[in-house]
Scaffold this motif. Structure first.
Motif, mmCIF file in Angstrom:
data_model
loop_
_atom_site.group_PDB
_atom_site.id
_atom_site.type_symbol
_atom_site.label_atom_id
_atom_site.label_comp_id
_atom_site.label_asym_id
_atom_site.label_seq_id
_atom_site.Cartn_x
_atom_site.Cartn_y
_atom_site.Cartn_z
ATOM 1 N N PHE A 1 0.826 -1.205 0.000
ATOM 2 C CA PHE A 1 0.000 0.000 0.000
ATOM 3 C C PHE A 1 0.862 1.259 0.000
ATOM 4 O O PHE A 1 0.544 2.238 -0.673
ATOM 5 C CB PHE A 1 -0.953 0.024 1.194
ATOM 6 C CG PHE A 1 -2.035 -1.009 1.108
ATOM 7 C CD1 PHE A 1 -2.991 -0.952 0.114
ATOM 8 C CD2 PHE A 1 -2.091 -2.055 2.010
ATOM 9 C CE1 PHE A 1 -3.990 -1.903 0.011
ATOM 10 C CE2 PHE A 1 -3.086 -3.016 1.922
ATOM 11 C CZ PHE A 1 -4.031 -2.931 0.921
ATOM 12 N N ILE A 2 1.962 1.221 0.733
ATOM 13 C CA ILE A 2 2.861 2.372 0.760
ATOM 14 C C ILE A 2 3.489 2.576 -0.619
ATOM 15 O O ILE A 2 3.574 3.710 -1.108
ATOM 16 C CB ILE A 2 3.943 2.191 1.848
ATOM 17 C CG1 ILE A 2 3.278 2.191 3.224
ATOM 18 C CG2 ILE A 2 5.011 3.274 1.751
ATOM 19 C CD1 ILE A 2 4.185 1.816 4.362
ATOM 20 N N ALA A 3 3.891 1.479 -1.267
ATOM 21 C CA ALA A 3 4.469 1.571 -2.608
ATOM 22 C C ALA A 3 3.446 2.149 -3.583
ATOM 23 O O ALA A 3 3.794 2.987 -4.438
ATOM 24 C CB ALA A 3 4.950 0.201 -3.081
ATOM 25 N N TYR A 4 2.194 1.722 -3.478
ATOM 26 C CA TYR A 4 1.149 2.244 -4.360
ATOM 27 C C TYR A 4 0.963 3.743 -4.144
ATOM 28 O O TYR A 4 0.874 4.513 -5.098
ATOM 29 C CB TYR A 4 -0.173 1.505 -4.112
ATOM 30 C CG TYR A 4 -1.239 1.845 -5.122
ATOM 31 C CD1 TYR A 4 -1.375 1.104 -6.286
ATOM 32 C CD2 TYR A 4 -2.107 2.914 -4.931
ATOM 33 C CE1 TYR A 4 -2.344 1.410 -7.235
ATOM 34 C CE2 TYR A 4 -3.077 3.236 -5.867
ATOM 35 C CZ TYR A 4 -3.192 2.479 -7.009
ATOM 36 O OH TYR A 4 -4.143 2.784 -7.953
ATOM 37 N N LEU A 5 0.917 4.160 -2.886
ATOM 38 C CA LEU A 5 0.750 5.584 -2.585
ATOM 39 C C LEU A 5 1.934 6.407 -3.087
ATOM 40 O O LEU A 5 1.750 7.504 -3.628
ATOM 41 C CB LEU A 5 0.553 5.791 -1.080
ATOM 42 C CG LEU A 5 -0.753 5.247 -0.512
ATOM 43 C CD1 LEU A 5 -0.756 5.383 1.008
ATOM 44 C CD2 LEU A 5 -1.941 5.951 -1.116
#
Length: 67
Positions: free
Chosen positions: A51-55
């Motif tokens: 999720f952090i990578a996506y953000l």
């Protein structure tokens, strides 16, 4: 002979579901949009910073200029 399509890494504004990150990655690497989205959702079950990578990609990847 036609010119190759732009292989620049941008968020896809025409085929987006949330932000266009998966669609942009799929277009850049010649993958299926649906397949990449399914792989992302499945990877969310595994531990890691998905999720952090996506953000981060949402913020860092420029939006394409097509509308």
């Amino acid at each position: 002979m036609t010119a190759p399509a732009s292989r620049r890494l941008t968020r896809d504004s025409q085929h987006k579901v949330i932000a266009g990150v998966c669609a942009g990655l799929a277009r850049r690497f010649g993958l299926s949009r649906t397949g990449l989205r399914v792989a992302f959702v499945v990877s969310c079950v595994l531990p890691g910073p998905q999720f952090i990578a996506y953000l981060v990609l949402w913020v860092v990847m420029p939006r394409d200029d097509r509308r």
